[in-house]
Design an enzyme around this catalytic site. Structure first.
Site, short mmCIF file in Angstrom:
data_model
loop_
_atom_site.label_atom_id
_atom_site.label_comp_id
_atom_site.label_asym_id
_atom_site.label_seq_id
_atom_site.Cartn_x
_atom_site.Cartn_y
_atom_site.Cartn_z
N ARG A 16 0.80 -1.22 0.00
CA ARG A 16 0.00 0.00 0.00
C ARG A 16 0.84 1.28 0.00
NH1 ARG A 16 -3.60 -2.30 4.92
NH2 ARG A 16 -1.69 -3.51 5.16
N GLY A 102 6.99 -3.47 12.73
CA GLY A 102 7.95 -2.41 12.39
C GLY A 102 7.28 -1.19 11.79
N ASN A 228 0.35 2.07 6.99
CA ASN A 228 0.25 1.16 5.85
C ASN A 228 0.33 1.91 4.52
OD1 ASN A 228 -0.11 -1.11 7.52
ND2 ASN A 228 -2.28 -0.63 7.73
N ARG A 333 28.72 23.86 3.05
CA ARG A 333 28.77 22.45 2.66
C ARG A 333 29.67 21.70 3.62
NH1 ARG A 333 30.71 22.88 -3.00
NH2 ARG A 333 30.90 20.62 -2.76
C1 UD1 Z 1 -2.03 -5.96 11.60
C2 UD1 Z 1 -2.94 -6.89 12.39
C3 UD1 Z 1 -4.19 -6.11 12.80
C4 UD1 Z 1 -3.80 -4.89 13.60
C5 UD1 Z 1 -2.77 -4.03 12.86
C6 UD1 Z 1 -2.21 -2.98 13.78
C7 UD1 Z 1 -2.59 -9.11 11.42
C8 UD1 Z 1 -3.13 -10.17 10.54
N1 UD1 Z 1 -3.33 -8.01 11.55
O1 UD1 Z 1 -2.69 -5.59 10.43
O2 UD1 Z 1 -5.03 -6.94 13.57
O3 UD1 Z 1 -4.93 -4.11 13.89
O4 UD1 Z 1 -1.66 -4.84 12.41
O5 UD1 Z 1 -1.34 -2.10 13.11
O6 UD1 Z 1 -1.56 -9.33 12.04
N2 UD1 Z 1 4.68 -8.78 8.27
C9 UD1 Z 1 5.69 -9.70 8.11
N3 UD1 Z 1 5.43 -10.81 7.35
C10 UD1 Z 1 4.25 -11.03 6.77
C11 UD1 Z 1 3.21 -10.07 6.92
C12 UD1 Z 1 3.46 -8.95 7.68
O7 UD1 Z 1 6.78 -9.53 8.63
O8 UD1 Z 1 4.11 -12.08 6.10
C13 UD1 Z 1 4.95 -7.57 9.08
C14 UD1 Z 1 4.82 -6.27 8.31
O9 UD1 Z 1 6.09 -5.85 7.82
C15 UD1 Z 1 4.29 -5.31 9.35
C16 UD1 Z 1 3.58 -6.20 10.35
O10 UD1 Z 1 3.99 -7.51 10.10
O11 UD1 Z 1 5.35 -4.63 10.01
C17 UD1 Z 1 2.04 -6.10 10.24
O12 UD1 Z 1 1.66 -6.43 8.92
P1 UD1 Z 1 0.61 -5.56 8.12
O13 UD1 Z 1 0.42 -6.19 6.79
O14 UD1 Z 1 0.96 -4.13 8.17
O15 UD1 Z 1 -0.70 -5.84 9.00
P2 UD1 Z 1 -1.99 -4.92 9.14
O16 UD1 Z 1 -2.88 -5.16 7.98
O17 UD1 Z 1 -1.62 -3.54 9.46
CA CA Z 2 0.25 -2.45 9.51
#
Ligand code: UD1
Ligand code: CA
Length: 462
Positions: A16, A102, A228, A333
Site C-alpha cells: 500500500r 515495524g 500502511n 557544505r
Molecule cells: C495488523 C494486524 C491487525 C492490527 C494491525 C495494527 C494481522 C493479521 N493483523 O494488520 O489486527 O490491527 O496490524 O497495526 O496481524 N509482516 C511480516 N510478514 C508477513 C506479513 C506482515 O513480517 O508475512 C509484518 C509487516 O512488515 C508489518 C507487520 O507484520 O510490520 C504487520 O503487517 P501488516 O500487513 O501491516 O498488517 P496490518 O494489515 O496492518
Molecule cells: Ca500495519
C-alpha cells in the site's frame, strides 16, 4: 523476573506504500519506522530482540546493525508465519515474548513497559494491547463476549458489519507466554479473506482452549497508529513532530510556530534559542543556547555553538562557533569550520574550509578547500579557484590578510599574514607577509574613442 524477549515484524511487502523500498524503512522525523520501534524496545532491555525481515533486506540489516538479531521470512505468508520463523531462535526459552510491528513508529517504551507489567501481574498466557479508535477502519477488531472477555480478533476484511462497528482495535502489540506462543502458532490456518496466517488468530485459539487471554487498553490511540500508506505516514510524522517540538518547548526553546517547524529526532537545542517557522533541523544537528534561526533555514548534521545567527541558509555537516552569523541565502557544505564571531553574509558558499575568528566574508564568495586565518577580510565576489578539472587544491590565508573584491585565488597558493590582495587580482603565486599583490591588467584609456565609433552620428544611438 521472568525473561523477556521481543520480536519485531518487518518482512511485509508494504504494497500500500507503492514504494520500491521496504515499508519499515520509510522515515518519520528523520528516522526509519523500524528504528523508532527498535529504539523503544531496547529501552526495555529485553534478553533478546529478533527482527523478522524479508530475504533481500540488506538495507534493514545495514541500518539496525547488531542492535537486533535477524531471521528471514522467505515468503510473506502472514504475521503468524512471520513469528514462526523465530522458532529455532526462541522456542526453547521460557519467559514473556513481546511482539510488535515495524510499521507502528509511535509506541513509547513507557506504554510497552505498562503492557508487560500488566501481562505479568495478570499471569495471563497472552495480553493484547488494544486502543479505542475513532475510525477503526483497517485494524483488527477486538471481539469480547457478554462477560467482557476477549474471544477473538477479526481482521477488517473478514469482519461482519456488526464486528466492523467495534471501535476497540488490535494495536498489533502483544505479550505471550513464549512456550504457548509457539505451541499455538502451528495451529493457525489461512482460511480467511487474505489467505494469510494471522497472528491474531492465536488469541482465538487460546481462548477456545481455555488459556487465559487478557487485554490492556491504552488511553492514547494516536500512539498506536499503524502506517500502511503514505497518508498514515504523513499523519505519523505530524504526531511525532508535535511530540518532539513539545519536548523542545519544555526545554526552553522558542518555536514561534511549532506546527510549521520540522525538527527530526536526535536534535539538540539549547535554551533561549529562537526558531522561526519553515525551518528544518535534520537528525544529528546540535544547537547551543541563545541562537536565532530564521525562516527557510535547513540544518543537516550542523553544530552551532552559543549565540549563533542563521538567516535563511543551509548548513550541512559543518560547525559554526560562538557568536558567528550567516546569511541570508548562504550555504555551508560539509566540513566548514566557522570560527567564533565570524560573519558570513549574503550568497556565500563555504566548503571544507576552516575560517579563523572574526573573519568577514560578506558577499557573493566561494571559499573551498582552504584555511583562512583570523581577522581576515574577504571582499565581495572572491573566488577560491580550487579545482583544476582533475584535482582539488588547498589555499592558505594568514591572519589579518585583506583580500580585495573580485579576486580569484588560484590554488594551491599561500597568502601570508598581514598581506593585501588588490581588488580584481588573479593570484597564482604565494604572497609574503606585509606585501601587496596586484595581479591584473593595467588600465589604459583610449582617448577620443567616441568619435571613431561607426554609429557616433546616429541620433538614436546617442
Ligand atoms: C495488523 C494486524 C491487525 C492490527 C494491525 C495494527 C494481522 C493479521 N493483523 O494488520 O489486527 O490491527 O496490524 O497495526 O496481524 N509482516 C511480516 N510478514 C508477513 C506479513 C506482515 O513480517 O508475512 C509484518 C509487516 O512488515 C508489518 C507487520 O507484520 O510490520 C504487520 O503487517 P501488516 O500487513 O501491516 O498488517 P496490518 O494489515 O496492518
Ligand atoms: Ca500495519
Amino acid at each position: 523476573m521472568a525473561k523477556r524477549f521481543t520480536i519485531i515484524l518487518a518482512a511485509g511487502k508494504g504494497t500500500r506504500m507503492k514504494s520500491q523500498y521496504s515499508k519499515v524503512l520509510h522515515q518519520v522525523c528523520g528516522q526509519a519506522m523500524v528504528e523508532h520501534v527498535l529504539t523503544q524496545v531496547q529501552a526495555l532491555q529485553p534478553n533478546k530482540i529478533i527482527t523478522v525481515i524479508a530475504p533481500q533486506s540488506q538495507q534493514v540489516r545495514d541500518l539496525l546493525g547488531d542492535r537486533t538479531q535477524y531471521v528471514e521470512q522467505a515468503e510473506q505468508l502472514g504475521t503468524a508465519h512471520a513469528v514462526l520463523q523465530t522458532e529455532a531462535a526462541l522456542s526453547s526459552q521460557t519467559g514473556t515474548t513481546l511482539i510488535m510491528s515495524g510499521d507502528t513508529p509511535l509506541f513509547t517504551a513507557a506504554t510497552l513497559e505498562k503492557l508487560l507489567a500488566y501481562h505479568e501481574s495478570q499471569h495471563a498466557q497472552a495480553t493484547i494491547l488494544t486502543a479505542h479508535a475513532p475510525n477503526p477502519f483497517g485494524y483488527g477488531r477486538i471481539i469480547r463476549n457478554a462477560a467482557g472477555q476477549v474471544v477473538k480478533i477479526v481482521e477488517q476484511k473478514d469482519a461482519s458489519a456488526q464486528e466492523q462497528a467495534v471501535q476497540e482495535i488490535n494495536t498489533g502489540v502483544y505479550c505471550f507466554d513464549n512456550q504457548k506462543l509457539f505451541h499455538y502458532l502451528h495451529q493457525v490456518q489461512n482460511n480467511n479473506a487474505q489467505n494469510e496466517y494471522y497472528l491474531p488468530d492465536v488469541i482465538g485459539l487460546m481462548q477456545q482452549q481455555h488459556d487465559q487471554v487478557s487485554a490492556y487498553q491504552m488511553d492514547n490511540f494516536e500512539e498506536s497508529l499503524g502506517v500502511n500508506d503514505r497518508s498514515a505516514l504523513a499523519q505519523a510524522t505530524k504526531i511525532m513532530q508535535k511530540r518532539i517540538n513539545q519536548q523542545h518547548l519544555q526545554n526552553g526553546v522558542t518555536l514561534i510556530d511549532p506546527e510549521n517547524t520540522m525538527i527530526d529526532v536526535n536534535v539538540e537545542i539549547g535554551a533561549d534559542t529562537v526558531i522561526e517557522p519553515g525551518v528544518a533541523l535534520k537528525a544529528g544537528t546540535k544547537i547551543g543556547q541563545n541562537c536565532y534561526i530564521s525562516q527557510g533555514s535547513r540544518l543537516v548534521g550542523a553544530v552551532l555553538e552559543d549565540n549563533v545567527q542563521v538567516t535563511s541558509s543551509t548548513i550541512e555537516q559543518s560547525i559554526m562557533r560562538a557568536g558567528s552569523d550567516i546569511g541570508p541565502n548562504s550555504h555551508l557544505r560539509p566540513q566548514a569550520d566557522i570560527g567564533p564571531a565570524v560573519h558570513i553574509g549574503n550568497f556565500c558558499e563555504v566548503k571544507n574550509a576552516t575560517i579563523g575568528a572574526r573573519t568577514k566574508i560578506g558577499h557573493l564568495s566561494y571559499v573551498g578547500d582552504a584555511t583562512v586565518g583570523s581577522d581576515v577580510n574577504i571582499g565581495c565576489g572572491v573566488v577560491f579557484v580550487n579545482y583544476d578539472g582533475q584535482r582539488k587544491w588547498h589555499t592558505d590565508i594568514g591572519d589579518q590578510a585583506f583580500v580585495g573584491s573580485n579576486a580569484n585565488i588560484i590554488a594551491p597558493v599561500k597568502i601570508s599574514d598581514h598581506s593585501f590582495i588588490a581588488a580584481g587580482s588573479t593570484v597564482t603565486d604565494d604572497v609574503p607577509q606585509h606585501a601587496m599583490a596586484i595581479g591584473r591588467a593595467r588600465q589604459t584609456n583610449k582617448n577620443d574613442y567616441w568619435s571613431k565609433l561607426p554609429l557616433a552620428d546616429d541620433p538614436h544611438w546617442r
